[in-house]
Write a protein that holds these residues in place. Structure first.
Motif, PDB file in Angstrom:
ATOM      1  N   VAL A   1      53.370  32.410  32.500  1.00  0.00           N
ATOM      2  CA  VAL A   1      52.956  33.349  33.543  1.00  0.00           C
ATOM      3  C   VAL A   1      52.507  34.687  32.956  1.00  0.00           C
ATOM      4  CG1 VAL A   1      54.401  32.266  35.299  1.00  0.00           C
ATOM      5  CG2 VAL A   1      55.340  34.151  33.941  1.00  0.00           C
ATOM      6  N   ASN A   2      52.923  34.977  31.726  1.00  0.00           N
ATOM      7  CA  ASN A   2      52.514  36.230  31.078  1.00  0.00           C
ATOM      8  C   ASN A   2      51.352  36.050  30.099  1.00  0.00           C
ATOM      9  OD1 ASN A   2      54.404  38.187  32.191  1.00  0.00           O
ATOM     10  ND2 ASN A   2      55.992  37.035  31.110  1.00  0.00           N
TER      11      ASN A   2
ATOM     12  N   SER B   1      47.521  38.573  41.893  1.00  0.00           N
ATOM     13  CA  SER B   1      48.646  38.974  41.044  1.00  0.00           C
ATOM     14  C   SER B   1      49.068  37.795  40.173  1.00  0.00           C
ATOM     15  CB  SER B   1      49.838  39.420  41.893  1.00  0.00           C
ATOM     16  OG  SER B   1      49.513  40.569  42.640  1.00  0.00           O
ATOM     17  N   PRO B   2      49.747  38.058  39.057  1.00  0.00           N
ATOM     18  CA  PRO B   2      50.201  36.953  38.212  1.00  0.00           C
ATOM     19  C   PRO B   2      51.151  36.027  38.967  1.00  0.00           C
ATOM     20  CG  PRO B   2      50.352  39.039  37.035  1.00  0.00           C
ATOM     21  CD  PRO B   2      50.038  39.384  38.453  1.00  0.00           C
TER      22      PRO B   2
ATOM     23  N   GLN C   1      41.380  40.003  42.070  1.00  0.00           N
ATOM     24  CA  GLN C   1      42.139  40.467  40.910  1.00  0.00           C
ATOM     25  C   GLN C   1      42.647  41.873  41.200  1.00  0.00           C
ATOM     26  OE1 GLN C   1      39.917  40.109  37.215  1.00  0.00           O
ATOM     27  NE2 GLN C   1      38.772  38.361  38.012  1.00  0.00           N
TER      28      GLN C   1
ATOM     29  N   TYR D   1      45.637  38.913  33.001  1.00  0.00           N
ATOM     30  CA  TYR D   1      46.514  37.756  33.168  1.00  0.00           C
ATOM     31  C   TYR D   1      45.677  36.508  33.460  1.00  0.00           C
ATOM     32  CZ  TYR D   1      50.684  40.678  33.203  1.00  0.00           C
ATOM     33  OH  TYR D   1      51.694  41.534  32.849  1.00  0.00           O
TER      34      TYR D   1
ATOM     35  N   LEU E   1      46.510  33.630  38.167  1.00  0.00           N
ATOM     36  CA  LEU E   1      46.723  34.537  39.289  1.00  0.00           C
ATOM     37  C   LEU E   1      46.949  33.761  40.579  1.00  0.00           C
ATOM     38  CD1 LEU E   1      43.895  37.168  38.604  1.00  0.00           C
ATOM     39  CD2 LEU E   1      46.278  37.225  37.828  1.00  0.00           C
TER      40      LEU E   1
ATOM     41  N   MET F   1      45.774  43.872  36.626  1.00  0.00           N
ATOM     42  CA  MET F   1      46.166  42.473  36.426  1.00  0.00           C
ATOM     43  C   MET F   1      45.018  41.633  35.880  1.00  0.00           C
ATOM     44  SD  MET F   1      49.253  42.699  37.444  1.00  0.00           S
ATOM     45  CE  MET F   1      50.291  43.756  38.480  1.00  0.00           C
TER      46      MET F   1
ATOM     47  N   ARG G   1      38.897  31.443  38.653  1.00  0.00           N
ATOM     48  CA  ARG G   1      39.506  32.712  38.229  1.00  0.00           C
ATOM     49  C   ARG G   1      38.517  33.866  38.335  1.00  0.00           C
ATOM     50  NH1 ARG G   1      40.744  36.887  36.384  1.00  0.00           N
ATOM     51  NH2 ARG G   1      42.474  37.487  35.034  1.00  0.00           N
TER      52      ARG G   1
ATOM     53  N   LYS H   1      47.845  36.057  28.498  1.00  0.00           N
ATOM     54  CA  LYS H   1      46.727  36.977  28.705  1.00  0.00           C
ATOM     55  C   LYS H   1      45.408  36.369  28.218  1.00  0.00           C
ATOM     56  CE  LYS H   1      49.635  40.235  29.951  1.00  0.00           C
ATOM     57  NZ  LYS H   1      50.001  41.299  29.017  1.00  0.00           N
TER      58      LYS H   1
END
Length: 298
Positions: free
Chosen positions: A153-154, A217-218, A202, A209, A212, A206, A197, A156
């Motif tokens: 989830v984190n 949001s993530p 967005q 990330y 989403l 964020m 995406r 990048k």
């Protein structure tokens, strides 16, 4: 040295000299706090007044409260570390916990998914929706790279190096590592990034990330768990699975295929507390060759 000052100094030792993560430090302090509470009932106002028998009595006490053998072993490990620190500082001559053995632990093997089951779960995703394209890319990455759900989830965009087939993740203790990523995961990740995406909302801040939600949001860890749970129900899978099941399956399939254990451990970013072996750093070309040769979706 009283309990309060000893614990305060121990916390600094864990943070500065051991460079432990915040959660690990809190776990150690929580273990020592349990011993302190028990010691105060015995009128042991200072940690250096604790004897080996006092610690044995403490372990019997937490056992009587119903604490599992695994939890007892973890608490004892924290107490041993605390008294090791006090002996290093000269506050005590001997570590009273040094010779105490942890309770015997039965090894419980984690649930894993077969390749057929993973194909069934990923194949059950509805690709006619933006969320479906995201979920397919997400599970492909989860399985291809053996990530923890927090790492997923984190993840990048700036840490994707798809042209050389690697991603960079930040694991426990803020340790970074490079992980090979298979062709199937790259394919579906690129489809998601270039279409769903790119066209979706967005939130400010964020943008970097990868995964989403509908609001930009993530994704949360809970949402990833729910997505996997719904897919398991959809295909009639009776196993109790979670995002971590994909990580276990990643490692199991590589090792069963003949992959070098050290390479798998390097990709997982995992150091076992039961061994003092320091795993050697493996170069990226070797990690890539292990992935291509042994991973079923590479």
């Amino acid at each position: 040295m009283d309990w309060e000052s000893a614990i305060k100094d121990f916390k600094q030792y864990l943070r500065l000299e051991r460079s432990l993560a915040k959660n690990s430090i809190e776990a150690y302090l929580h273990d020592v706090e349990k011993l302190r509470q028990h010691a105060l009932y015995s009128h042991k106002k200072d940690p250096n007044a604790i004897l080996t028998q006092d610690i044995r009595d403490f372990l019997e006490w937490i056992y009587s409260l119903g604490m599992s053998a695994h939890s007892q072993a973890r608490v004892l490990s924290g107490i041993k570390t605390f008294y090791h620190y006090l002996t290093l500082e000269g506050a005590m001559e001997h570590n009273p916990a040094a010779l105490i053995e942890a309770p015997r632990l039965g090894r419980k093997l984690p649930d894993t998914l077969s390749i057929v089951e993973i194909d069934a779960l990923i194949g059950a995703i509805d690709l006619s929706t933006p969320e479906g394209l995201r979920n397919k890319a997400m599970l492909e990455v989860l399985y291809s790279c053996g990530l923890r759900v927090s790492e997923l989830v984190n993840l990048k965009i700036s840490n994707l190096f798809l042209e050389i087939e690697f991603i960079r993740v930040t694991g426990k203790g803020n340790k970074e590592r490079l992980i090979p990523i298979g062709h199937s995961a790259i394919k579906h990740l690129q489809i998601y990034l270039q279409h769903t995406r790119k066209e979706g909302p967005q939130k400010p801040g964020m943008e970097d990330y990868v995964f989403l939600n509908r609001r930009g949001s993530p994704l949360s860890r809970v949402m990833v768990f729910l997505i996997i749970k719904e897919l398991a129900i959809k295909v009639g899978l009776k196993k109790t699975i979670s995002p971590h099941t994909f990580r276990h399956s990643f490692a199991t399939h590589l090792i069963e295929g003949g992959a070098d254990l050290r390479a798998v451990q390097d990709m997982l970013g995992h150091e076992s507390i039961s061994t003092t072996e320091i795993y050697t750093h493996l170069d990226r070309d070797y990690l890539r060759s292990v992935m291509i040769e042994f991973h079923p979706r590479a």
